[in-house]
Structure formats: C-alpha cells, structure tokens
Enzyme design. Structure first.
Site, PDB file in Angstrom:
ATOM      1  N   GLY A 200       0.820  -1.209   0.000  1.00  0.00           N
ATOM      2  CA  GLY A 200       0.000   0.000   0.000  1.00  0.00           C
ATOM      3  C   GLY A 200       0.848   1.250   0.000  1.00  0.00           C
ATOM      4  O   GLY A 200       1.662   1.454   0.904  1.00  0.00           O
ATOM      5  N   VAL A 203      -0.705   7.161   2.654  1.00  0.00           N
ATOM      6  CA  VAL A 203      -0.054   7.975   3.682  1.00  0.00           C
ATOM      7  C   VAL A 203       0.629   7.112   4.739  1.00  0.00           C
ATOM      8  O   VAL A 203       1.814   7.295   5.039  1.00  0.00           O
ATOM      9  CB  VAL A 203      -1.075   8.915   4.351  1.00  0.00           C
ATOM     10  CG1 VAL A 203      -0.425   9.669   5.504  1.00  0.00           C
ATOM     11  CG2 VAL A 203      -1.650   9.895   3.333  1.00  0.00           C
ATOM     12  N   GLU A 223       2.222  -1.245  -4.658  1.00  0.00           N
ATOM     13  CA  GLU A 223       0.990  -0.465  -4.786  1.00  0.00           C
ATOM     14  C   GLU A 223       0.190  -0.942  -5.996  1.00  0.00           C
ATOM     15  O   GLU A 223       0.733  -1.087  -7.091  1.00  0.00           O
ATOM     16  CB  GLU A 223       1.321   1.022  -4.920  1.00  0.00           C
ATOM     17  CG  GLU A 223       0.184   1.924  -5.347  1.00  0.00           C
ATOM     18  CD  GLU A 223      -1.033   1.863  -4.435  1.00  0.00           C
ATOM     19  OE1 GLU A 223      -2.159   1.845  -4.960  1.00  0.00           O
ATOM     20  OE2 GLU A 223      -0.847   1.817  -3.207  1.00  0.00           O
ATOM     21  N   HIS A 467      10.829  37.662   6.358  1.00  0.00           N
ATOM     22  CA  HIS A 467      12.015  37.263   5.599  1.00  0.00           C
ATOM     23  C   HIS A 467      13.184  37.047   6.551  1.00  0.00           C
ATOM     24  O   HIS A 467      13.412  37.879   7.428  1.00  0.00           O
ATOM     25  CB  HIS A 467      12.389  38.345   4.582  1.00  0.00           C
ATOM     26  CG  HIS A 467      13.657  38.041   3.833  1.00  0.00           C
ATOM     27  ND1 HIS A 467      13.702  37.128   2.804  1.00  0.00           N
ATOM     28  CD2 HIS A 467      14.925  38.518   3.987  1.00  0.00           C
ATOM     29  CE1 HIS A 467      14.943  37.061   2.342  1.00  0.00           C
ATOM     30  NE2 HIS A 467      15.701  37.901   3.048  1.00  0.00           N
TER      31      HIS A 467
END
EC number: 1.8.1.4
Length: 488
Positions: A200, A203, A223, A467
């Site tokens: 699989g 996630v 998969e 920044h």
C-alpha cells in the site's frame, strides 16, 4: 456474615444491571472527534459523558497512529541527519548508534503526555469519562459495559457516534503483529527488519516505510494503482516518488499482492502479479511485511440495527448534511461516516455536531480540509488537484515556486520541493494548493485559511511575509499564479 454477603451481592447486582444516569449528550468514542465533541459540549454547559473502550483517550490517532508515528518520523530523521549530513555543517558525529529501545520510549512518552492531557481537559470542562464499550439500546439510551465488567445504562437526549476506524487487511492475509504487521505493529518493532515490504502506497505506508528505511531497512512498497499518495496532485506524486527513491525506497506500482506466506524461520514471502504496464510479477522476500491497505469504520456491535440506523457496504453510518441519522436524537461523525479518515476532519465535525445540537449551528467546509504526509520532504495539499479540475472542465492558472529559490530553504540546506497553486482563471480565487518540501504541513495552513475565506492568489501575494522564511515560497507561488514571482 452470610446476611452481609447477601446484601453485598445484591448491591453488586444492582450496580451491574440497574445503574442509570441522565445526560444531555453521550459520545461513544474518545478519539479526536469524540473527545473534542465532549469538551465542546462541556464548554457549552451540557451534561456530557464520553464512553471509550480503549481505556485511554485519543483514539487510534493519539495511541497507535498520528502521534506515535510522528515521534518516530522525527527521531528517525534526526538519526539519519546525524549519520549522513551533520559533518558538512561542522558538527562531527562519531560513533553514532541506534538505540531503538530508547527511541520507542521517547515515542511512548510523547503519547502518554498527551493522553493524560486530554483527561485533564475533561476534568476542567466537567466531561464524564466512562472506560468501557457503549451500545445503543434505544433512541435515548446507551448501555455501557465498563472495563471492570459492570454494566450501566445512560439515558440521554442525544447520542453521538464517534467510534473511529480499525485496520483492514487483504483477503487471506493474517496480521500477527510479528512478521506480518499493521501500522500498530510497525510502531512497536523490537528490531530493525533487514528487508521490509510495505503493501500500500498511501499515507500510512509511506510514513512508516520511511521510518524504517531511515533506520536501515531495505524498504519496498507494493501499490496496486499506477501512483503513490492517492489524492495528491499528480505532478506532486511523481516528484515525491522520485524523492523517496533517492532515499533508497523501492516501488512496484500497478502490482497486485496475491499471497503473503510466513515461513517457519519467521521470514515472509510475498507473491505479486502485474496488473498494469509498469507492474511486476514474481516473489519478494522480507523479514517483515507491513499491510497498509486502508481502514474500516468501527460500527459493528453498536446496536445500530436495533434502532433502524443503516450502514453502507463499507460499514459507514449513513448521515445527512448535519450528521443526522434516521433517528432524530442520534448523530455520527469522524471515521464512522463518509469522507476522508483524518483526525482533523473528525475534530471539526466534533465541534460542529455539538454546535448543531446546542443551537442549530455548526458547519464543516469539506472543500478546505488539508491532507499531509509527514515524510521528508513532507507533502501537503488542500482543495482541487489538476486532474480534478480538468475532469470538471474548470479553467485555471498555475503558480509554482521552488524551494531552491527560497533563502530560508537555502540556509537550512533543504531545498527539495516546491509550492503550487491552482487558481480560477476568471477570478484568481484559490482552488487548490499543493506543497512538497520541509514543513509543508505547517505551510499548508495559510493556504487552507485562504480557501476558507475565498481569497485570491493576489490576496496572498500582496500579504507581507517575514524574511527569510519558508512561507515566502507560498507568497511567490501565489504571485506566479496571477503575475510574476520576484525571486525566480
């Protein structure tokens, strides 16, 4: 003495079978959806009881899912950094060794601290907590078989089903949590398997496969479909796979597992066959096999049939737009109903259902629910993918900005990945956002907020960002969608 024993036995019998309570809400399940619903009900002054059979709050997510996996992802990443990268920064690490036992203790401590924290929140908000199995016996009654064996009935105005989900396996594959493991077993291995096969490419499989790959496993992902990370934007998924391959993870896509056999020596043989052009037919050998092919709702044994509440073929409770079942006083949320099985989705539903019960309000915007994969780099997205927009015939503009052009990413020496916006061609409104890179899971929050309030890419681009920060990549990608980025 005999009379005293008889009285004691009668009292025990009465407590076992006739103890009743009156509540405004009973929540069955103490996972992310259930415990949040309980706290919200307490905050609104409701009399509420949360019933949880595990004996610990937090559900799968906190105990054997999201939280322990993130602890191991963090620890394994630090281990990999120490063994492969630190010297280039002037930090010489000699004799670096893996202490897996200590790593597991760190993981367990992360979990226990959070579970006890939820119990503290229950006390603060006057939420009753019953450790036991809740079964619906009527529109306004829940029978609770407590973990100590006693039984009581709670009478309540409303019932919320928040029972979560459980691991599902493949046909004829027996998960023993030793050599053939689920995500639960993968979080508690006693040693690093030399070879690991992950069945699989979603996630959970990618996250846990990544953990053990960093710690030394030769990891192969099998998969069935032609891509990993289902639900992610296609462009992101392809680049993500290449990134994981650079980290020595192997992939067999369009490949079906036909058998998983544990041998007498404890090793496992996995037989696979090609189902697409890029597939593979043959056998794979491993020390451990992680079965990560999905989850199913925990709805059996709840007594739904006794009150006429139907479930679909997957076992999900059928609900209306306001989490309502066919019984006006009974509702369902989280993994027990349709939609992605995500902890944060369940949490939002937990708040919404209590607000719905309390005053008729409560709403969840399912178009703005983020998804995150906590590998390195992380992958996060919200809203539509390119494939979905093309299928729906919606015209859009694309904005991209690579982290290699971001100053903070450069100083962090972590420049892999990019930010991608999909914006409506006619209005510039954000339709989807996709990020691959360090801290993508944190950066996606700004994009979710933008979608929740209907912002345009120009709105994001004209908002001052600090920044140097990684968030400037979000600003520049948004700028690219409607005009031109400055730093590329």
């Amino acid at each position: 003495m005999l009379r005293i024993n008889r009285i004691s036995n009668l009292r025990t019998f009465g407590q076992r079978f006739f103890s009743t309570e009156q509540q405004d809400v009973v929540v069955i399940g103490g996972g992310p959806g259930g415990y949040v619903a309980g706290i919200k009900a307490g905050q609104l002054g409701m009399k509420v009881t949360v019933v949880e059979k595990r004996g610990k709050l937090g559900g799968t997510c906190l105990n054997v899912g999201c939280i322990p996996s993130k602890a191991l992802l963090n620890a394994s990443h630090l281990y990999e950094e120490a063994t492969t990268k630190m010297s280039k920064y002037g930090v010489k690490c000699s004799g670096v060794e893996l202490d897996l036992g200590a790593m597991m203790q760190y993981k367990d401590k992360s979990v226990s601290g959070l579970t006890s924290g939820i119990e503290g929140l229950f006390k603060k908000n006057k939420v009753k907590y019953d450790k036991g199995f809740g079964k619906i016996t009527g529109p306004n009654t829940v029978e609770v078989t407590l973990n100590d064996g006693s039984v009581k009935t709670i009478e309540t105005k409303n019932i919320v089903i928040a029972t979560g989900s459980e691991v599902t396996s493949l046909p004829n594959v027996n998960i023993d949590e030793e050599s053939i493991i689920s995500s639960t077993g993968a979080l508690a291995l006693k040693s690093v398997p030399k070879k690991l096969i992950v069945i699989g490419g979603g996630v959970i499989g990618l996250e846990l496969g990544s953990v053990w790959s960093r710690l030394g496993s030769e990891t192969t992902v099998v998969e069935f479909t032609n891509r990993i990370a289902a639900g992610a934007d296609g462009e992101v998924a392809k680049k993500f796979q290449k990134s994981l391959e650079k980290q020595h993870m192997k992939f067999h896509l369009e490949t079906k597992v036909t058998s998983v056999v544990k041998k007498s020596d404890g090793k496992v043989t996995v037989t696979v066959e090609q189902v697409g052009a890029g597939g593979f037919t043959g056998t794979l050998e491993a020390d451990a096999v992680l079965v990560s092919v999905g989850r199913r709702p925990n709805t059996s044994g709840l007594g739904l049939e006794s009150v006429g509440i139907p479930t679909d073929k997957a076992g999900r409770v059928e609900v209306g737009d306001h989490f309502n079942t066919k019984v006006p006083s009974i509702f369902a949320i989280g993994d027990a109903i349709r939609g992605p099985m995500l902890a944060h989705k369940a949490e939002e539903e937990g708040i919404a259902i209590i607000e719905q019960i309390h005053n008729g309000g409560g709403h969840v915007n399912y178009g703005a629910i983020p998804s995150i994969i906590y590998t390195h780099p992380e992958v996060a997205w919200v809203g539509k993918t390119e494939e979905e927009l093309q299928k729906e015939g919606i015209q859009y503009n694309i904005g991209r900005f690579p982290f290699v052009a971001n100053s903070r990413a450069k100083t962090n020496d972590d420049v892999e990945g990019f930010v991608k916006f999909l914006a409506a061609k006619d209005s510039d409104r954000v339709l989807g956002a996709h990020i691959m890179g360090t801290n993508a899971g944190e950066l996606i929050g700004e994009c979710v907020l933008a979608m929740e309030y209907g912002a345009s890419c120009e709105d994001i681009a004209r908002t001052c960002h600090g920044h140097p920060t990684l968030s400037e990549a979000v600003k520049e990608a948004a700028m690219d969608a409607y005009d031109k980025p400055i730093h590329m």
